[in-house]
Design a protein around this motif. Structure first.
Motif, PDB file in Angstrom:
ATOM      1  N   PRO A  28       5.873  -6.085  -4.840  1.00  0.00           N
ATOM      2  CA  PRO A  28       5.465  -5.362  -6.053  1.00  0.00           C
ATOM      3  C   PRO A  28       4.186  -5.887  -6.696  1.00  0.00           C
ATOM      4  O   PRO A  28       3.490  -5.152  -7.382  1.00  0.00           O
ATOM      5  CB  PRO A  28       6.674  -5.538  -6.985  1.00  0.00           C
ATOM      6  CG  PRO A  28       7.832  -5.705  -6.051  1.00  0.00           C
ATOM      7  CD  PRO A  28       7.285  -6.508  -4.919  1.00  0.00           C
ATOM      8  N   LEU A  29       3.883  -7.177  -6.495  1.00  0.00           N
ATOM      9  CA  LEU A  29       2.617  -7.718  -7.010  1.00  0.00           C
ATOM     10  C   LEU A  29       1.441  -6.994  -6.367  1.00  0.00           C
ATOM     11  O   LEU A  29       0.496  -6.581  -7.049  1.00  0.00           O
ATOM     12  CB  LEU A  29       2.532  -9.218  -6.717  1.00  0.00           C
ATOM     13  CG  LEU A  29       1.181  -9.896  -6.998  1.00  0.00           C
ATOM     14  CD1 LEU A  29       0.860  -9.833  -8.488  1.00  0.00           C
ATOM     15  CD2 LEU A  29       1.190 -11.334  -6.515  1.00  0.00           C
ATOM     16  N   PHE A  30       1.511  -6.815  -5.054  1.00  0.00           N
ATOM     17  CA  PHE A  30       0.444  -6.119  -4.347  1.00  0.00           C
ATOM     18  C   PHE A  30       0.445  -4.626  -4.685  1.00  0.00           C
ATOM     19  O   PHE A  30      -0.620  -4.000  -4.786  1.00  0.00           O
ATOM     20  CB  PHE A  30       0.589  -6.337  -2.839  1.00  0.00           C
ATOM     21  CG  PHE A  30       0.501  -7.777  -2.431  1.00  0.00           C
ATOM     22  CD1 PHE A  30      -0.705  -8.453  -2.476  1.00  0.00           C
ATOM     23  CD2 PHE A  30       1.626  -8.475  -2.031  1.00  0.00           C
ATOM     24  CE1 PHE A  30      -0.796  -9.791  -2.114  1.00  0.00           C
ATOM     25  CE2 PHE A  30       1.556  -9.812  -1.670  1.00  0.00           C
ATOM     26  CZ  PHE A  30       0.342 -10.471  -1.713  1.00  0.00           C
ATOM     27  N   SER A  31       1.642  -4.051  -4.873  1.00  0.00           N
ATOM     28  CA  SER A  31       1.726  -2.641  -5.260  1.00  0.00           C
ATOM     29  C   SER A  31       1.017  -2.400  -6.586  1.00  0.00           C
ATOM     30  O   SER A  31       0.271  -1.428  -6.745  1.00  0.00           O
ATOM     31  CB  SER A  31       3.198  -2.205  -5.373  1.00  0.00           C
ATOM     32  OG  SER A  31       3.831  -2.225  -4.126  1.00  0.00           O
ATOM     33  N   THR A  73       0.820  -1.223   0.000  1.00  0.00           N
ATOM     34  CA  THR A  73       0.000   0.000   0.000  1.00  0.00           C
ATOM     35  C   THR A  73       0.853   1.271   0.000  1.00  0.00           C
ATOM     36  O   THR A  73       0.322   2.363  -0.181  1.00  0.00           O
ATOM     37  CB  THR A  73      -0.927   0.031   1.230  1.00  0.00           C
ATOM     38  OG1 THR A  73      -0.124   0.099   2.432  1.00  0.00           O
ATOM     39  CG2 THR A  73      -1.797  -1.214   1.292  1.00  0.00           C
ATOM     40  N   ILE A  74       2.165   1.120   0.200  1.00  0.00           N
ATOM     41  CA  ILE A  74       3.030   2.297   0.334  1.00  0.00           C
ATOM     42  C   ILE A  74       2.971   3.187  -0.901  1.00  0.00           C
ATOM     43  O   ILE A  74       2.824   4.409  -0.803  1.00  0.00           O
ATOM     44  CB  ILE A  74       4.494   1.869   0.600  1.00  0.00           C
ATOM     45  CG1 ILE A  74       4.616   1.186   1.960  1.00  0.00           C
ATOM     46  CG2 ILE A  74       5.416   3.086   0.553  1.00  0.00           C
ATOM     47  CD1 ILE A  74       5.995   0.641   2.237  1.00  0.00           C
ATOM     48  N   GLY A  75       3.101   2.570  -2.080  1.00  0.00           N
ATOM     49  CA  GLY A  75       3.156   3.346  -3.312  1.00  0.00           C
ATOM     50  C   GLY A  75       1.921   4.190  -3.545  1.00  0.00           C
ATOM     51  O   GLY A  75       2.017   5.400  -3.821  1.00  0.00           O
ATOM     52  N   GLU A  98      13.023   5.643  -0.242  1.00  0.00           N
ATOM     53  CA  GLU A  98      11.882   5.120  -0.986  1.00  0.00           C
ATOM     54  C   GLU A  98      10.821   6.197  -1.213  1.00  0.00           C
ATOM     55  O   GLU A  98      10.277   6.316  -2.318  1.00  0.00           O
ATOM     56  CB  GLU A  98      11.264   3.919  -0.269  1.00  0.00           C
ATOM     57  CG  GLU A  98      10.154   3.252  -1.064  1.00  0.00           C
ATOM     58  CD  GLU A  98       9.461   2.144  -0.295  1.00  0.00           C
ATOM     59  OE1 GLU A  98       9.145   1.115  -0.911  1.00  0.00           O
ATOM     60  OE2 GLU A  98       9.234   2.321   0.922  1.00  0.00           O
ATOM     61  N   THR A  99      10.505   6.976  -0.175  1.00  0.00           N
ATOM     62  CA  THR A  99       9.497   8.026  -0.315  1.00  0.00           C
ATOM     63  C   THR A  99       9.938   9.058  -1.345  1.00  0.00           C
ATOM     64  O   THR A  99       9.137   9.524  -2.172  1.00  0.00           O
ATOM     65  CB  THR A  99       9.238   8.718   1.038  1.00  0.00           C
ATOM     66  OG1 THR A  99       8.908   7.732   2.019  1.00  0.00           O
ATOM     67  CG2 THR A  99       8.087   9.701   0.929  1.00  0.00           C
TER      68      THR A  99
END
Length: 299
Positions: free
Chosen positions: A253-256, A22-24, A91-92
């Protein structure tokens, strides 16, 4: 008697990957609301620290555990630098410079460092099973990256994502090497030091109080990937091998990409579907083979 899947390290690592996915999207909404990447990184760490501090101070058992861990303060300071500061700071910032799928892929592509260090210093065996699993997952996220057709990310964005991923890989390795454990009190120490590090660039820039959409997205980052993601990651490292945790969390990345499809409007085509198949195949290889081996349920 065998451990059920939800009691094993792979379950905790997979849950962490889902929460970290969920970060992205959340960062995307936060940055679009007008707040800077330095402020997002600082506030999500600081608010997470405050929530955990209140919880520990109001619960006697957690308060005792927190103070009993003070002899590990140097270890927490080192881990927080790599796992909180490096990951959050780089990352942010990378999400500001490059697309979500690209940053997610590059962040976890650095996970190979964990496999090498775990083999050299932790005595963990890197057999055909782990190698095949890691290769399949990397191939999958690479397909997702190519499918996204977002290759316009700047070189600074690519470098920032790699630095964030390197910090996280070192955090997983060092957590196992130092036998740091898991739990709310451990997270409180980590976010405490992490907040101190992240306060420096935020204050140099000029501290901004988030409000509106920015505040909502930061709160989402606090409860999902920050507190939730790190809780399940430390739990996974405590129960399993660092290399296995890194392999499983490489599915993030799949979830992103899935969340980007649901909330930003990206769609999955044949190449994206192929990437998802590669990733899930790698997870199955990593998880099912180990489940055939008898494991004791620890008290």
């Amino acid at each position: 008697m065998n451990n059920t899947f939800y009691q094993r390290a792979e379950f905790y690592a997979l849950t962490a990957a889902m929460l970290n996915g969920t970060i992205g999207v959340l960062t995307h909404f936060g940055l679009n609301s007008g707040i800077s990447h330095h402020q997002v990184a600082f506030w999500k760490s600081f608010i997470a620290f405050l929530i955990l501090l209140v919880y520990c101070l109001t619960k006697p058992s957690e308060r005792r555990i927190f103070f009993s861990l003070r002899h590990k303060s140097l270890q927490f300071a080192i881990l927080a630098f790599f796992g909180i500061f490096c990951l959050y700071f780089f990352e942010t910032w990378a999400f500001k410079e490059a697309p979500v799928p690209l940053v997610s892929f590059l962040t976890y592509a650095a996970g190979g460092v964990t496999l090498i260090l775990s083999s050299l210093f932790l005595g963990e065996k890197i057999g055909i099973n782990k190698c095949l699993s890691f290769v399949l997952i990397i191939a999958g996220v690479y397909c997702l990256f190519n499918f996204a057709e977002q290759t316009s990310g700047s070189y600074i964005g690519i470098l920032l994502a790699l630095l964030g991923g390197l910090g996280y890989a070192l955090f997983i390795f060092l957590s196992k090497l130092m036998n740091i454990g898991s739990g709310i009190s451990v997270l409180l120490w980590l976010f405490g030091f992490g907040t101190l590090y992240l306060a420096i660039p935020a204050m140099l820039e000029g501290l901004q109080i988030p409000s509106g959409i920015a505040l909502l997205t930061i709160l989402g980052l606090v409860f999902l990937p920050s507190i939730g993601g790190f809780y399940f990651t430390t739990k996974a490292v405590e129960k399993g091998e660092a290399s296995s945790v890194q392999i499983t969390e490489t599915s993030e990345p799949l979830f992103s990409t899935l969340f980007a499809f649901l909330f930003i409007g990206e769609t999955l085509g044949w190449l994206g579907t192929l990437g998802a198949v590669f990733i899930m195949s790698g997870l199955v290889i990593s998880i099912i083979k180990k489940s055939r081996q008898p494991q004791l349920i620890l008290p």
